[in-house]
Scaffold this motif. Structure first.
Motif, PDB file in Angstrom:
ATOM      1  N   LEU A  15      36.197  41.846  18.228  1.00  0.00           N
ATOM      2  CA  LEU A  15      35.512  41.840  19.515  1.00  0.00           C
ATOM      3  C   LEU A  15      35.180  43.257  19.973  1.00  0.00           C
ATOM      4  O   LEU A  15      35.999  44.178  19.824  1.00  0.00           O
ATOM      5  CB  LEU A  15      36.365  41.168  20.596  1.00  0.00           C
ATOM      6  CG  LEU A  15      36.649  39.671  20.421  1.00  0.00           C
ATOM      7  CD1 LEU A  15      37.476  39.151  21.586  1.00  0.00           C
ATOM      8  CD2 LEU A  15      35.346  38.888  20.311  1.00  0.00           C
ATOM      9  N   THR A  16      33.975  43.394  20.523  1.00  0.00           N
ATOM     10  CA  THR A  16      33.518  44.657  21.114  1.00  0.00           C
ATOM     11  C   THR A  16      32.823  44.321  22.432  1.00  0.00           C
ATOM     12  O   THR A  16      32.102  43.327  22.531  1.00  0.00           O
ATOM     13  CB  THR A  16      32.526  45.386  20.189  1.00  0.00           C
ATOM     14  OG1 THR A  16      33.151  45.603  18.920  1.00  0.00           O
ATOM     15  CG2 THR A  16      32.096  46.721  20.784  1.00  0.00           C
ATOM     16  N   THR A  17      33.038  45.140  23.446  1.00  0.00           N
ATOM     17  CA  THR A  17      32.366  44.929  24.725  1.00  0.00           C
ATOM     18  C   THR A  17      31.557  46.160  25.098  1.00  0.00           C
ATOM     19  O   THR A  17      31.910  47.292  24.728  1.00  0.00           O
ATOM     20  CB  THR A  17      33.378  44.635  25.855  1.00  0.00           C
ATOM     21  OG1 THR A  17      34.339  45.690  25.906  1.00  0.00           O
ATOM     22  CG2 THR A  17      34.081  43.312  25.631  1.00  0.00           C
ATOM     23  N   THR A  18      30.430  45.938  25.808  1.00  0.00           N
ATOM     24  CA  THR A  18      29.608  47.050  26.290  1.00  0.00           C
ATOM     25  C   THR A  18      29.419  46.915  27.799  1.00  0.00           C
ATOM     26  O   THR A  18      29.338  45.812  28.339  1.00  0.00           O
ATOM     27  CB  THR A  18      28.232  47.094  25.602  1.00  0.00           C
ATOM     28  OG1 THR A  18      27.418  46.018  26.094  1.00  0.00           O
ATOM     29  CG2 THR A  18      28.358  47.002  24.096  1.00  0.00           C
ATOM     30  N   TYR A  19      29.317  48.074  28.465  1.00  0.00           N
ATOM     31  CA  TYR A  19      29.203  48.148  29.921  1.00  0.00           C
ATOM     32  C   TYR A  19      27.977  49.016  30.224  1.00  0.00           C
ATOM     33  O   TYR A  19      27.998  50.231  29.951  1.00  0.00           O
ATOM     34  CB  TYR A  19      30.471  48.751  30.526  1.00  0.00           C
ATOM     35  CG  TYR A  19      31.742  48.083  30.023  1.00  0.00           C
ATOM     36  CD1 TYR A  19      32.382  47.101  30.758  1.00  0.00           C
ATOM     37  CD2 TYR A  19      32.279  48.421  28.773  1.00  0.00           C
ATOM     38  CE1 TYR A  19      33.542  46.488  30.293  1.00  0.00           C
ATOM     39  CE2 TYR A  19      33.415  47.798  28.281  1.00  0.00           C
ATOM     40  CZ  TYR A  19      34.046  46.826  29.045  1.00  0.00           C
ATOM     41  OH  TYR A  19      35.179  46.204  28.562  1.00  0.00           O
ATOM     42  N   ASN A  20      26.912  48.411  30.771  1.00  0.00           N
ATOM     43  CA  ASN A  20      25.602  49.074  30.827  1.00  0.00           C
ATOM     44  C   ASN A  20      25.104  49.292  32.263  1.00  0.00           C
ATOM     45  O   ASN A  20      25.517  48.593  33.184  1.00  0.00           O
ATOM     46  CB  ASN A  20      24.574  48.239  30.068  1.00  0.00           C
ATOM     47  CG  ASN A  20      25.000  47.966  28.642  1.00  0.00           C
ATOM     48  OD1 ASN A  20      24.799  48.793  27.766  1.00  0.00           O
ATOM     49  ND2 ASN A  20      25.610  46.809  28.399  1.00  0.00           N
ATOM     50  N   HIS A  21      24.169  50.263  32.391  1.00  0.00           N
ATOM     51  CA  HIS A  21      23.532  50.654  33.663  1.00  0.00           C
ATOM     52  C   HIS A  21      24.521  51.316  34.620  1.00  0.00           C
ATOM     53  O   HIS A  21      24.322  51.281  35.838  1.00  0.00           O
ATOM     54  CB  HIS A  21      22.875  49.447  34.360  1.00  0.00           C
ATOM     55  CG  HIS A  21      21.931  48.674  33.500  1.00  0.00           C
ATOM     56  ND1 HIS A  21      20.875  49.269  32.861  1.00  0.00           N
ATOM     57  CD2 HIS A  21      21.886  47.341  33.193  1.00  0.00           C
ATOM     58  CE1 HIS A  21      20.208  48.340  32.180  1.00  0.00           C
ATOM     59  NE2 HIS A  21      20.809  47.176  32.359  1.00  0.00           N
ATOM     60  N   LEU A  22      25.581  51.925  34.085  1.00  0.00           N
ATOM     61  CA  LEU A  22      26.596  52.533  34.948  1.00  0.00           C
ATOM     62  C   LEU A  22      26.020  53.703  35.750  1.00  0.00           C
ATOM     63  O   LEU A  22      25.191  54.476  35.247  1.00  0.00           O
ATOM     64  CB  LEU A  22      27.773  53.035  34.105  1.00  0.00           C
ATOM     65  CG  LEU A  22      28.555  51.967  33.325  1.00  0.00           C
ATOM     66  CD1 LEU A  22      29.602  52.638  32.446  1.00  0.00           C
ATOM     67  CD2 LEU A  22      29.193  50.959  34.281  1.00  0.00           C
ATOM     68  N   GLN A  23      26.479  53.792  36.977  1.00  0.00           N
ATOM     69  CA  GLN A  23      26.094  54.934  37.806  1.00  0.00           C
ATOM     70  C   GLN A  23      26.695  56.219  37.249  1.00  0.00           C
ATOM     71  O   GLN A  23      26.038  57.262  37.213  1.00  0.00           O
ATOM     72  CB  GLN A  23      26.580  54.690  39.244  1.00  0.00           C
ATOM     73  CG  GLN A  23      26.202  55.780  40.242  1.00  0.00           C
ATOM     74  CD  GLN A  23      26.803  55.504  41.608  1.00  0.00           C
ATOM     75  OE1 GLN A  23      28.011  55.637  41.798  1.00  0.00           O
ATOM     76  NE2 GLN A  23      25.971  55.100  42.561  1.00  0.00           N
TER      77      GLN A  23
END
Length: 457
Positions: A403-411
């Protein structure tokens, strides 16, 4: 984030989709298009468009802000066109009615003035007739005075013959008849003069009323024409604005297509990286599992041998494997705000192309802390074009899958690298990259491929 399910044909499909929506938008730039609306009530149509625009704001969260704003502006202007067209129609109808009323009032004024002139001429003629009659009566009176009357006695005394007497008596009758006729004519003329003066007064009142009415209708017609001109100018301005906005949407759409292609390439690159890491992690997990199985088998063999050669029973020293994983679910990256969009295929509202929305969107205020969904290693933390500021966390093998997670559009990114625990703040919610509002686009990769995050949350 929008994803096409088939990368090889995605670009062509996007281009066709953008061309279709731009063609549709440009086709709507003519005021005639607004005139032919199927909805007879412009206000109802505007409310419908406003509702669609509110929905568009949600659907366009993962779209570049410039394109989203241009597209919404275009839709807003298109929503105003039916009302402007209806206002122009009403103004033109009012102007037509006002012009007709003005023409009728002008005719009525012309008739009233003509009747007044006619009455003035007739009064002048009657006044002349009275003057002439008065002259005749005065002349007759002067003649009587000069001749000192026409008494019958005088006639008798001055007549020399009977025939002369008879002629003078006949002359006196004729003169008296003429005098009576002159007096009757004078009295009749005076009566006509009074009636004509009354009529002239009434006609002058009518003329004044007709004049005021004509002035009022002329002012109304002028205002109606001005209103129609203003309505036409407003409609022309909206049409010109729509043309400009359609051109802006077209230009932004071309830029959006380029950004989407870049994002697709980035997604492919990251997918390859994650798949390689997943394959390596699974290979190591299999090796560890095989070694663990061999160790267990050797231990069992030794225990059996000892049991067979020893007559004494001894406590068995059992072994507990520590190689397993908890297999627990992923934690939500934030509990603030609401879910604005789920994972799945979507029809993009701008280019009308079906794409995979590859993650789950959490809409919350910019600056909201975003936390790691599970323990893992940060393998990327940087700005990635349409994804904006992004953090990628490798959680390793959990429950037999990688499993891999991504976190996008971060300030802003807080955790740049290294190991993270579940709940560690990796960044703060924002709207960088291809985004038109504050939200987190959260993705889950299973063995290098996108899956619905809800499967593990």
């Amino acid at each position: 984030m929008w994803r096409t399910p088939a990368p090889r044909t995605a670009s062509a499909r996007r281009v066709v989709g953008f061309a279709a929506v731009i063609a549709a938008s440009v086709a709507m730039t003519s005021p005639v298009a607004a005139r032919s609306s199927a909805d007879p009530d412009p206000n109802q149509q505007k409310r419908k468009v406003d509702s669609q625009i509110d929905q568009l704001r949600e659907d366009l969260l993962d779209t570049n802000a410039d394109l989203a704003n241009a597209f919404i502006a275009l839709k807003t202007t298109q929503g105003k066109l039916p009302g402007a067209q209806a206002a122009l129609g009403r103004a033109e109808a009012a102007a037509s009615r006002a012009q007709t009323a003005n023409a009728i009032a002008a005719q009525e004024l012309e008739v009233a003035e003509a009747n007044e002139v006619k009455a003035q001429d007739e009064l002048a003629a009657t006044s002349k007739e009275i003057s002439d009659s008065r002259g005749e009566v005065a002349q007759f009176a002067a003649q009587i005075y000069q001749e000192q009357g026409f008494g019958e006695f005088d006639m008798a005394m001055t007549s020399t013959t009977p025939q002369q007497f008879a002629d003078r008596i006949a002359l006196i009758g004729t003169v008296m008849d003429l005098q009576g006729q002159s007096m009757v004519k004078l009295a009749t003329a005076k009566a006509s003069q009074t009636a004509q003066e009354d009529l002239l007064s009434a006609l002058r009142v009518d003329s004044e009323k007709a004049k005021r009415k004509a002035e009022s209708t002329l002012a109304a017609a002028t205002k109606a024409r001005d209103d129609a001109t203003a309505a036409k100018n407003a409609l022309d301005a909206l049409a010109a604005q729509q043309t400009r906005e359609a051109a802006t949407v077209k230009a932004q759409s071309e830029a959006e297509t380029k950004r989407l292609n870049e994002m697709q390439a980035e997604s492919t690159r990251l997918g390859a990286v994650i798949k390689a890491r997943a394959a390596e992690a699974l290979r190591r997990a299999k090796i560890a599992a095989a070694a663990n199985a061999r160790a267990k088998a050797a231990a069992a063999a030794r225990a059996a041998k000892q049991s067979a050669t020893s007559s004494k029973s001894s406590p068995k020293r059992g072994r507990t494997s520590s190689g397993g994983s908890s297999g627990g679910p992923l934690s939500p990256p934030t509990t603030a705000g609401w879910i604005s969009s789920e994972y799945g295929m979507r029809l993009h509202p701008n280019d009308r192309v079906w794409r995979l929305h590859s993650g789950r969107d959490y809409a919350a205020p910019c600056g909201t802390p975003i936390r790691a969904a599970a323990p893992g290693t940060v393998i990327e933390s940087t700005y990635r074009g349409g994804y904006g500021n992004r953090v990628v966390v490798d959680h390793g093998v959990i429950g037999g899958v990688h499993l891999t997670t991504t976190y996008n559009h971060l300030q802003r990114i807080r955790t740049q690298s290294g190991r993270v625990a579940r709940g560690t703040i990796v960044g703060y919610e924002g709207s960088t990259g291809n985004s038109s509002g504050c939200h987190l686009h959260f993705e889950v990769y299973e063995d290098g491929s996108f899956v619905d995050p809800r499967r593990y949350l």
